[in-house]
Design an enzyme around this catalytic site. Structure first.
Site, PDB file in Angstrom:
ATOM      1  N   TYR A  95      -3.801   9.581  -4.173  1.00 32.58           N
ATOM      2  CA  TYR A  95      -4.248   8.307  -4.756  1.00 32.58           C
ATOM      3  C   TYR A  95      -5.078   8.655  -5.991  1.00 32.58           C
ATOM      4  O   TYR A  95      -6.051   9.397  -5.888  1.00 32.58           O
ATOM      5  CB  TYR A  95      -5.127   7.540  -3.766  1.00 32.58           C
ATOM      6  CG  TYR A  95      -4.411   7.008  -2.554  1.00 32.58           C
ATOM      7  CD1 TYR A  95      -4.146   7.825  -1.457  1.00 32.58           C
ATOM      8  CD2 TYR A  95      -4.007   5.678  -2.495  1.00 32.58           C
ATOM      9  CE1 TYR A  95      -3.489   7.330  -0.338  1.00 32.58           C
ATOM     10  CE2 TYR A  95      -3.352   5.175  -1.378  1.00 32.58           C
ATOM     11  CZ  TYR A  95      -3.098   6.010  -0.307  1.00 32.58           C
ATOM     12  OH  TYR A  95      -2.445   5.517   0.796  1.00 32.58           O
TER      13      TYR A  95
ATOM     14  N   TYR B 178      -8.556   4.485   7.274  1.00 33.61           N
ATOM     15  CA  TYR B 178      -7.195   4.788   6.818  1.00 33.61           C
ATOM     16  C   TYR B 178      -6.267   5.062   8.007  1.00 33.61           C
ATOM     17  O   TYR B 178      -5.137   4.590   8.052  1.00 33.61           O
ATOM     18  CB  TYR B 178      -7.206   6.002   5.887  1.00 33.61           C
ATOM     19  CG  TYR B 178      -5.902   6.195   5.126  1.00 33.61           C
ATOM     20  CD1 TYR B 178      -4.883   6.981   5.650  1.00 33.61           C
ATOM     21  CD2 TYR B 178      -5.688   5.572   3.902  1.00 33.61           C
ATOM     22  CE1 TYR B 178      -3.681   7.156   4.974  1.00 33.61           C
ATOM     23  CE2 TYR B 178      -4.488   5.750   3.204  1.00 33.61           C
ATOM     24  CZ  TYR B 178      -3.490   6.539   3.766  1.00 33.61           C
ATOM     25  OH  TYR B 178      -2.291   6.691   3.097  1.00 33.61           O
TER      26      TYR B 178
ATOM     27  N   LYS C 112      -1.898  -0.863   4.834  1.00 33.04           N
ATOM     28  CA  LYS C 112      -2.226  -1.656   6.022  1.00 33.04           C
ATOM     29  C   LYS C 112      -1.230  -2.762   6.330  1.00 33.04           C
ATOM     30  O   LYS C 112      -1.209  -3.284   7.447  1.00 33.04           O
ATOM     31  CB  LYS C 112      -3.618  -2.287   5.857  1.00 33.04           C
ATOM     32  CG  LYS C 112      -4.735  -1.282   5.879  1.00 33.04           C
ATOM     33  CD  LYS C 112      -4.825  -0.558   7.216  1.00 33.04           C
ATOM     34  CE  LYS C 112      -5.627   0.728   7.112  1.00 33.04           C
ATOM     35  NZ  LYS C 112      -5.077   1.786   7.973  1.00 33.04           N
TER      36      LYS C 112
ATOM     37  N   HIS D  18       1.030  13.386   8.822  1.00 30.66           N
ATOM     38  CA  HIS D  18       0.089  13.759   7.757  1.00 30.66           C
ATOM     39  C   HIS D  18      -1.323  13.758   8.301  1.00 30.66           C
ATOM     40  O   HIS D  18      -1.754  12.788   8.908  1.00 30.66           O
ATOM     41  CB  HIS D  18       0.187  12.755   6.595  1.00 30.66           C
ATOM     42  CG  HIS D  18       1.320  13.021   5.667  1.00 30.66           C
ATOM     43  ND1 HIS D  18       1.270  12.724   4.335  1.00 30.66           N
ATOM     44  CD2 HIS D  18       2.536  13.583   5.881  1.00 30.66           C
ATOM     45  CE1 HIS D  18       2.409  13.085   3.753  1.00 30.66           C
ATOM     46  NE2 HIS D  18       3.195  13.610   4.673  1.00 30.66           N
TER      47      HIS D  18
ATOM     48  N   PRO E 152      -1.385  -3.047  -1.096  1.00 29.76           N
ATOM     49  CA  PRO E 152      -0.850  -1.896  -0.344  1.00 29.76           C
ATOM     50  C   PRO E 152      -1.688  -0.617  -0.454  1.00 29.76           C
ATOM     51  O   PRO E 152      -1.396   0.369   0.190  1.00 29.76           O
ATOM     52  CB  PRO E 152       0.543  -1.691  -0.916  1.00 29.76           C
ATOM     53  CG  PRO E 152       0.598  -2.483  -2.160  1.00 29.76           C
ATOM     54  CD  PRO E 152      -0.460  -3.520  -2.114  1.00 29.76           C
TER      55      PRO E 152
HETATM   56  P1  FAS Z   1       8.368  -9.492   6.108  1.00 34.94           P
HETATM   57  O1  FAS Z   1       8.109 -10.272   4.847  1.00 34.94           O
HETATM   58  O2  FAS Z   1       8.705  -8.057   6.025  1.00 34.94           O
HETATM   59  O3  FAS Z   1       9.570 -10.176   6.927  1.00 34.94           O
HETATM   60  C1  FAS Z   1       9.685 -11.595   7.002  1.00 34.94           C
HETATM   61  C2  FAS Z   1      11.154 -11.915   7.253  1.00 34.94           C
HETATM   62  O4  FAS Z   1      11.268 -13.341   7.435  1.00 34.94           O
HETATM   63  C3  FAS Z   1      12.033 -11.542   6.070  1.00 34.94           C
HETATM   64  O5  FAS Z   1      13.157 -10.823   6.513  1.00 34.94           O
HETATM   65  C4  FAS Z   1      12.444 -12.901   5.479  1.00 34.94           C
HETATM   66  O6  FAS Z   1      13.738 -12.881   4.911  1.00 34.94           O
HETATM   67  C5  FAS Z   1      12.387 -13.792   6.692  1.00 34.94           C
HETATM   68  N1  FAS Z   1      12.154 -15.209   6.376  1.00 34.94           N
HETATM   69  C6  FAS Z   1      11.346 -15.723   5.428  1.00 34.94           C
HETATM   70  N2  FAS Z   1      11.400 -17.074   5.452  1.00 34.94           N
HETATM   71  C7  FAS Z   1      12.264 -17.414   6.451  1.00 34.94           C
HETATM   72  C8  FAS Z   1      12.736 -18.643   6.975  1.00 34.94           C
HETATM   73  N3  FAS Z   1      12.314 -19.820   6.459  1.00 34.94           N
HETATM   74  N4  FAS Z   1      13.620 -18.621   7.990  1.00 34.94           N
HETATM   75  C9  FAS Z   1      14.032 -17.433   8.529  1.00 34.94           C
HETATM   76  N5  FAS Z   1      13.624 -16.221   8.077  1.00 34.94           N
HETATM   77  C10 FAS Z   1      12.749 -16.226   7.048  1.00 34.94           C
HETATM   78  N6  FAS Z   1       2.843  -2.544   3.084  1.00 34.94           N
HETATM   79  C11 FAS Z   1       2.364  -1.295   3.189  1.00 34.94           C
HETATM   80  O7  FAS Z   1       1.696  -0.987   4.173  1.00 34.94           O
HETATM   81  N7  FAS Z   1       2.631  -0.370   2.200  1.00 34.94           N
HETATM   82  C12 FAS Z   1       3.400  -0.680   1.108  1.00 34.94           C
HETATM   83  O8  FAS Z   1       3.629   0.150   0.242  1.00 34.94           O
HETATM   84  C13 FAS Z   1       3.937  -1.969   0.971  1.00 34.94           C
HETATM   85  N8  FAS Z   1       4.742  -2.309  -0.092  1.00 34.94           N
HETATM   86  C14 FAS Z   1       5.221  -3.596  -0.207  1.00 34.94           C
HETATM   87  C15 FAS Z   1       6.041  -4.001  -1.272  1.00 34.94           C
HETATM   88  C16 FAS Z   1       6.523  -5.314  -1.389  1.00 34.94           C
HETATM   89  C17 FAS Z   1       7.399  -5.730  -2.559  1.00 34.94           C
HETATM   90  C18 FAS Z   1       6.169  -6.258  -0.403  1.00 34.94           C
HETATM   91  C19 FAS Z   1       6.628  -7.711  -0.525  1.00 34.94           C
HETATM   92  C20 FAS Z   1       5.363  -5.882   0.670  1.00 34.94           C
HETATM   93  C21 FAS Z   1       4.898  -4.544   0.782  1.00 34.94           C
HETATM   94  N9  FAS Z   1       4.103  -4.120   1.862  1.00 34.94           N
HETATM   95  C22 FAS Z   1       3.615  -2.871   1.994  1.00 34.94           C
HETATM   96  C23 FAS Z   1       3.773  -5.025   2.907  1.00 34.94           C
HETATM   97  C24 FAS Z   1       4.965  -5.107   3.824  1.00 34.94           C
HETATM   98  O9  FAS Z   1       5.283  -3.841   4.299  1.00 34.94           O
HETATM   99  C25 FAS Z   1       4.630  -6.109   4.860  1.00 34.94           C
HETATM  100  O10 FAS Z   1       3.324  -5.937   5.366  1.00 34.94           O
HETATM  101  C26 FAS Z   1       5.618  -6.105   6.010  1.00 34.94           C
HETATM  102  O11 FAS Z   1       6.903  -6.271   5.488  1.00 34.94           O
HETATM  103  C27 FAS Z   1       5.218  -7.243   6.946  1.00 34.94           C
HETATM  104  O12 FAS Z   1       6.252  -7.453   7.821  1.00 34.94           O
HETATM  105  P2  FAS Z   1       6.606  -8.931   8.313  1.00 34.94           P
HETATM  106  O13 FAS Z   1       5.346  -9.602   8.711  1.00 34.94           O
HETATM  107  O14 FAS Z   1       7.710  -8.760   9.274  1.00 34.94           O
HETATM  108  O15 FAS Z   1       7.086  -9.727   7.008  1.00 34.94           O
HETATM  109  C1  PHB Z   2       4.407   4.175   0.373  1.00 38.76           C
HETATM  110  O1  PHB Z   2       4.805   5.321   0.645  1.00 38.76           O
HETATM  111  O2  PHB Z   2       5.196   3.250   0.081  1.00 38.76           O
HETATM  112  C2  PHB Z   2       2.933   3.879   0.413  1.00 38.76           C
HETATM  113  C3  PHB Z   2       2.075   4.809   0.961  1.00 38.76           C
HETATM  114  C4  PHB Z   2       0.713   4.539   0.993  1.00 38.76           C
HETATM  115  C5  PHB Z   2       0.244   3.341   0.475  1.00 38.76           C
HETATM  116  C6  PHB Z   2       1.115   2.399  -0.071  1.00 38.76           C
HETATM  117  C7  PHB Z   2       2.477   2.675  -0.112  1.00 38.76           C
HETATM  118  O3  PHB Z   2      -1.095   3.079   0.491  1.00 38.76           O
END
Ligand code: FAS
Ligand code: PHB
Length: 415
Positions: free
Chosen positions: A203, A387, A299, A74, A295
């Site tokens: 957005y 961005y 980032k 994009h 989000p």
């Molecule tokens: P994660 O949370 O992905 O992974 C951590 C892992 O550790 C998990 O698998 C968990 O099960 C495990 N864990 C936890 N405690 C533990 C323990 N005690 N022992 C062993 N394992 C354990 N970011 C965006 O950029 N755009 C988005 O749209 C977006 N949407 C999101 C929606 C939701 C609901 C959430 C919660 C986050 C969202 N994020 C988004 C942010 C997300 O993408 C995170 O930044 C990304 O998953 C970060 O990755 P990790 O740091 O690996 O953490």
């Molecule tokens: C998504 O596609 O999940 C998405 C894209 C851009 C954002 C947040 C989420 O800023």
């Protein structure tokens, strides 16, 4: 059972899996301990936009083939203000940079497959993970799995276990400082197998609240609407959600919008959070274990990747060259980038969302800033360069070094 590895990695999200893969490429052993099942980890629907730096790390990890086949490059995105659309031409404004749309779910699957192909020690359903002797030179991790207790001796521990994990909680409260902003709303997200309403992201700042039109492929759409805190998913049948999206995204998008049944629907709270330092003794935090962003700026996943890029580089320098400067400076260098992304995500959220306590003056400020952006190439460039992602290292495109400000401007001559 007693085991040994060079780097114990807690968590098999994108941070933990990418770190393990980058260390493997560099010939460094690690073991990943994940609390949940493989099915649960692979079923999570989260981020969708990758910065070029993240794509580069996935290429370095040798798992970018499917991303390049199926990902969507994009070069711009749109901002809608009460139905009026304006395109931010990232590619032109940043001298040719762009982002890649490819779901975090796919990245996780690609990384897990790479681990399983090489028979890597990636252990799911590892419970009661606990970190020990972080201050010493012989840290270890204990955990339970298959009804047995285990001990994993290691040189270093990477805390990649997200916001609710055990790693950050293992840092003494006297050492840890945290900074937080809780937002008075959440995002209701829907995934549907329908074509996106536009070829780029939209957005939208609307009087009813924020909305985002995103995608996962030409046949799979991802949409979000801002909802009040405490909202119940039961109050949002698909029809209400599609109607609200059509209203908030504007007539043009609404006319192109294809409706269909949701295959995933969930509400995520929004917060800004940073824990300092990102290192304590032999423990290094990376990703959501250390920081959370709303989000809006896309980032979260990209910050996790850049932390891992810096940490992998530091561990390679230690094991290959016996040099520890990058390990010693990891926290400061990672936090310098984290805080810039926190600022951008906080700012972009403030610009596009409807705050319950926002008065008419505040709304006029939002509109004035959006109109300024629509009319000013300089303001558009600031938005675009944040961005697409700020440089990971000094010297990248002559940009700022991690942890340093812009080139110092000589003081104005006394007038
Ligand atoms: P994660 O949370 O992905 O992974 C951590 C892992 O550790 C998990 O698998 C968990 O099960 C495990 N864990 C936890 N405690 C533990 C323990 N005690 N022992 C062993 N394992 C354990 N970011 C965006 O950029 N755009 C988005 O749209 C977006 N949407 C999101 C929606 C939701 C609901 C959430 C919660 C986050 C969202 N994020 C988004 C942010 C997300 O993408 C995170 O930044 C990304 O998953 C970060 O990755 P990790 O740091 O690996 O953490
Ligand atoms: C998504 O596609 O999940 C998405 C894209 C851009 C954002 C947040 C989420 O800023």
């Amino acid at each position: 059972m007693r085991q040994r590895t060079q780097v114990a990695i807690i968590g098999a999200g994108p941070a933990g899996l990418l770190l393990s893969q980058l260390l493997h490429v560099a010939g460094i052993d690690s073991m990943v301990l994940e609390r949940r099942s493989q099915g649960h980890v692979e079923s999570r629907i989260r981020a969708g936009v990758l910065e070029q730096g993240t794509v580069g790390l996935l290429e370095q990890a040798g798992i970018a083939a499917r991303l390049h086949r199926e990902g969507l490059p994009h070069q711009g995105f749109r901002i809608a203000l009460n139905g009026e659309h304006f395109r931010i031409d990232m590619h032109r404004l940043t001298g040719g940079k762009s982002v890649m749309v490819y779901g975090q779910t796919e990245i996780t699957r690609d990384l897990i497959q790479a681990h399983q192909v090489r028979g890597a020690p990636l252990l799911f359903e590892a419970e009661q993970v606990a970190l020990h002797d972080l201050d010493g030179s012989r840290p270890f991790v204990t955990y339970r799995r298959d009804d047995a207790s285990h001990r994993l001796d290691c040189d270093y521990i990477a805390g990649c276990d997200g916001y609710h994990g055990a790693s950050r909680a293992s840092i003494p409260p006297s050492v840890l400082r945290s900074f937080e902003r809780i937002y008075p709303f959440g995002w209701l997200g829907i995934l549907a197998d329908v074509p996106p309403c536009d070829h780029e992201l939209i957005y939208s700042n609307h009087a009813n609240g924020f909305a985002l039109a995103s995608m996962r492929s030409p046949t799979r759409s991802r949409y979000y609407v801002q909802v009040p805190l405490g909202e119940d998913l039961k109050d949002w049948p698909d029809t209400r959600l599609w109607d609200e999206l059509a209203l908030r995204l504007g007539r043009g998008a609404a006319n192109r919008m294809v409706r269909g049944p949701s295959i995933e629907k969930s509400i995520a709270p929004l917060r800004s959070f940073v824990a300092e330092p990102m290192r304590h003794g032999r423990l290094f935090l990376a990703g959501d274990a250390a920081h959370i962003v709303p989000p809006t700026g896309a980032k979260g996943l990209n910050l996790a990747a850049s932390d891992v890029g810096l940490l992998a580089e530091a561990l390679v320098s230690h094991y290959h060259d016996g040099a520890d400067h990058l390990l010693e400076t990891y926290s400061a260098r990672a936090l310098a980038r984290v805080w810039k992304a926190e600022r951008f995500s906080w700012w972009f959220t403030g610009l596009t969302h409807r705050f319950p306590d926002m008065d008419d003056f505040g709304r006029r400020m939002q509109r004035a800033e959006l109109r300024y952006i629509f009319e000013s190439p300089a303001a558009q460039r600031v938005l675009a360069e944040n961005y697409v992602g700020l440089p990971l290292h000094s010297g990248d495109d002559g940009a700022w070094a991690i942890g340093e400000g812009p080139p110092t401007v000589p003081p104005m001559a006394a007038s």
